[in-house]
Write a protein that holds these residues in place. Sequence first.
Motif, mmCIF file in Angstrom:
data_model
loop_
_atom_site.group_PDB
_atom_site.id
_atom_site.type_symbol
_atom_site.label_atom_id
_atom_site.label_comp_id
_atom_site.label_asym_id
_atom_site.label_seq_id
_atom_site.Cartn_x
_atom_site.Cartn_y
_atom_site.Cartn_z
ATOM 1 N N HIS A 97 43.371 -29.343 13.494
ATOM 2 C CA HIS A 97 43.536 -30.088 14.730
ATOM 3 C C HIS A 97 42.639 -30.800 15.242
ATOM 4 C CE1 HIS A 97 45.989 -31.387 18.483
ATOM 5 N NE2 HIS A 97 46.985 -31.117 17.940
ATOM 6 N N TYR A 133 53.350 -24.449 19.135
ATOM 7 C CA TYR A 133 52.147 -25.428 19.721
ATOM 8 C C TYR A 133 52.598 -25.763 21.280
ATOM 9 C CZ TYR A 133 50.919 -26.500 15.133
ATOM 10 O OH TYR A 133 50.233 -26.451 13.690
ATOM 11 N N ASP A 136 49.846 -27.555 23.259
ATOM 12 C CA ASP A 136 49.083 -28.652 22.601
ATOM 13 C C ASP A 136 49.549 -30.003 23.375
ATOM 14 O OD1 ASP A 136 48.769 -31.152 21.184
ATOM 15 O OD2 ASP A 136 49.420 -30.307 19.390
ATOM 16 N N SER A 171 46.072 -24.649 13.041
ATOM 17 C CA SER A 171 46.004 -24.355 14.406
ATOM 18 C C SER A 171 45.802 -22.889 14.694
ATOM 19 C CB SER A 171 47.582 -24.592 14.903
ATOM 20 O OG SER A 171 48.310 -23.577 14.004
#
Length: 329
Positions: A97, A133, A136, A171
């Motif tokens: 990422h 996520y 994020d 991730s």
Amino acid sequence: MWPKVKSYLSKINFLLGNSPKIERNEHWRKFIPPPYKAVVTITADFELAWAWRYSKSVKNPLTRALQKAKLERENIPKILELCDKYEIPITWATVGHLFLESCNLEYTKPHSNLPRLNHFENNYWRYRGKDWYEYDPCSNYKKAPAWYSPDLIEHILNSKVKHEIGCHTFSHIECGDEICPPEVFESEIKECIKSSAKFGVELKSFVHPGHTIGNLKKLSELGFTSFQTDPGNILGYPVKNKNGLWELKRTYEFVYRESWSVNYHIYRYRKIIDRAIENNSVCNFWFHPSMDKNFLIHVLPTIFKYLYSKKMDVAFFTCGSYVQSLRLV
């Protein structure tokens, strides 16, 4: 009281030569190119905020993750300066990422094309969140520099020393076979390959987050050549896995321990280098770039200077270049 006892026992164990454990191999020359007496590789687990967000060791893991990311961003330029000064290459095992300049919500969630891990708990992490996520920010590296890092990757690639960019999943997932299905692992790694290709990077070296070794067959199929294990501090030799991957055994972490003086830190790491030379070993140091400032300022420069002084005896490789040297083994 217990930390002092633990520190004392650790020093005794080291003095006796039991840590790192020293492997013997009469065919050591197969693993160490002439005229050198030892090989040294150094790996950085480059993660920013991705590693700590589900940590079990702190009360507020997201806060700790952001603190670690800030420290990492401060430290990396200084580490790269030391690498240039002492001609030390590093393998930067990078969370995929971090290659992104930005990302957006896709169908109400980030990276909706990627399959998720189910809830799990291991020795280090406890994931019970709404979505893998969920933290994020779906922003960009200027507004949310803890979650993206194309600027630092460019800095690494533009260094005088030829570093290697490796893979640490997209991730920072748990990779163990019992927790991570092959389709999740494959999608993560393919996303890393796609993201890194924009920088002209070909990923060959892999580090499993949290030493959660697994999905090795899939890793080999995706074109990787090595992975790293941490079997308890070893000066030894790589082993070729049945899937054709080279297993590189980690030797010792660059980390600051409050119970040790600066001088003892320096003594210990210099002695490990000496033992690698004396025993014709492969030494695989590793670290997190979010290392304590005391280590970065007071210990690491002396270690790198000492390594540089031993360049007639020690061959310095990235993990990728070292594995290339082993192709004929």
